[in-house]
Design a protein around this motif. Structure first.
Motif, PDB file in Angstrom:
ATOM      1  N   CYS A   1      -9.587   4.322  -2.510  1.00 51.88           N
ATOM      2  CA  CYS A   1      -8.436   3.423  -2.495  1.00 51.88           C
ATOM      3  C   CYS A   1      -8.829   2.158  -1.733  1.00 51.88           C
ATOM      4  O   CYS A   1      -9.129   2.232  -0.536  1.00 51.88           O
ATOM      5  CB  CYS A   1      -7.226   4.087  -1.839  1.00 51.88           C
ATOM      6  SG  CYS A   1      -5.873   2.920  -1.514  1.00 51.88           S
TER       7      CYS A   1
ATOM      8  N   HIS B   1      -2.376   6.409  -4.482  1.00 46.60           N
ATOM      9  CA  HIS B   1      -1.968   5.178  -3.811  1.00 46.60           C
ATOM     10  C   HIS B   1      -2.002   4.015  -4.792  1.00 46.60           C
ATOM     11  O   HIS B   1      -2.745   4.043  -5.762  1.00 46.60           O
ATOM     12  CB  HIS B   1      -2.932   4.852  -2.657  1.00 46.60           C
ATOM     13  CG  HIS B   1      -2.830   5.804  -1.498  1.00 46.60           C
ATOM     14  ND1 HIS B   1      -3.510   5.631  -0.329  1.00 46.60           N
ATOM     15  CD2 HIS B   1      -2.091   6.943  -1.337  1.00 46.60           C
ATOM     16  CE1 HIS B   1      -3.224   6.617   0.515  1.00 46.60           C
ATOM     17  NE2 HIS B   1      -2.375   7.435  -0.082  1.00 46.60           N
TER      18      HIS B   1
ATOM     19  N   CYS C   1      -6.893   1.573   1.521  1.00 46.99           N
ATOM     20  CA  CYS C   1      -7.308   2.476   2.607  1.00 46.99           C
ATOM     21  C   CYS C   1      -8.609   1.966   3.223  1.00 46.99           C
ATOM     22  O   CYS C   1      -8.742   1.900   4.454  1.00 46.99           O
ATOM     23  CB  CYS C   1      -7.516   3.897   2.092  1.00 46.99           C
ATOM     24  SG  CYS C   1      -5.995   4.822   1.828  1.00 46.99           S
TER      25      CYS C   1
ATOM     26  N   HIS D   1       0.890  -1.166   0.000  1.00 51.77           N
ATOM     27  CA  HIS D   1       0.000   0.000   0.000  1.00 51.77           C
ATOM     28  C   HIS D   1       0.923   1.209   0.000  1.00 51.77           C
ATOM     29  O   HIS D   1       1.387   1.653   1.054  1.00 51.77           O
ATOM     30  CB  HIS D   1      -0.905  -0.034   1.237  1.00 51.77           C
ATOM     31  CG  HIS D   1      -1.919   1.064   1.267  1.00 51.77           C
ATOM     32  ND1 HIS D   1      -2.636   1.377   2.406  1.00 51.77           N
ATOM     33  CD2 HIS D   1      -2.341   1.922   0.304  1.00 51.77           C
ATOM     34  CE1 HIS D   1      -3.461   2.384   2.131  1.00 51.77           C
ATOM     35  NE2 HIS D   1      -3.285   2.743   0.864  1.00 51.77           N
TER      36      HIS D   1
HETATM   37 ZN   LIG Z   1      -4.656   3.964   0.104  1.00 53.16          ZN
END
Ligand SMILES: [Zn+2]
Length: 217
Positions: free
Chosen positions: A198, A30, A201, A21
């Motif tokens: 993301c 990301h 995330c 990540h």
């Molecule tokens: Zn992320």
């Protein structure tokens, strides 16, 4: 060296990190993958192979167009400068150039982009130039090198890279031709304030802190 072999080579030297990540330096995005090109530049024998393959593809491109092969290669220090050495070496050895090619470098200047030292400015003035870039992300860096060569009165004709991660097109970096050993796009996500956008995330995967920005912004 085809695309799969190039990827395998990057993986084998630890230059391709997967299933992480990462926070990229460009545009706060990301992604799961990260290319740590410094790991590649530890091994001249591997860089040599990439330089040779790029030299062959560059030569083929100019031969197809029926145009003379440029004999000046410019890359950004440090990585691009190392790659430029091997590309220049192989333009003659493997690419059919009739004379030795020169490898020059540009250096980063604060936030302004790149600069050529004065002696190099004299060398590129009025000359056709090959620009090499290790990894193309959004293309800003390649475009910056092209612009720097143009400011010095040189004519950048082609950009050659190991990996074009962002599917960047030649005209976006200011040249007619762009060749890359790997074209495979790396998925990049733009996380919103709550992390949505993301998948890592959202899943609560911590950001890698040893590569990329890693939340240091
Ligand atoms: Zn992320």
């Amino acid at each position: 060296v085809n695309s799969a072999q190039a990827i395998q080579c990057l993986r084998s030297v630890g230059a391709l990190l997967e299933n992480g990540h990462f926070e990229y330096t460009t545009q706060n995005k990301h992604g799961r993958e990260y290319v740590d090109k410094d790991m590649l530049f530890r091994y001249p024998a591997k860089v040599l192979e990439f330089g040779k393959e790029l030299a062959i593809r560059i030569s083929n491109c100019f031969h197809r167009q029926g145009e003379a092969l440029p004999l000046i290669v410019v890359g950004a220090s440090p990585g691009g400068a190392i790659l430029a050495q091997w590309v220049a070496y192989h333009l003659r050895l493997s690419g059919g150039a009739k004379q030795d090619a020169m490898a020059l470098f540009v250096e980063k200047t604060g936030t302004e982009g790149f600069q050529l030292r004065p002696a190099y400015v004299e060398l590129v003035k009025g000359q056709s130039v090959i620009v090499v870039e290790d990894i193309i992300n959004a293309g800003w860096s390649a475009a910056g090198i092209v612009h720097t060569v143009e400011r010095a009165g040189g004519h950048p004709r082609i950009v050659a890279s190991i990996w074009n991660r962002g599917s960047v097109l030649a005209h976006k970096v200011g040249v007619r031709h762009l060749v890359s050993l790997v074209e495979e796009k790396m998925e990049a996500y733009t996380p919103g304030p709550d992390g949505r956008g993301c998948p890592m995330c959202v899943a609560g995967v911590p950001l890698n802190t040893d590569r990329g920005h890693g939340g240091k912004r």
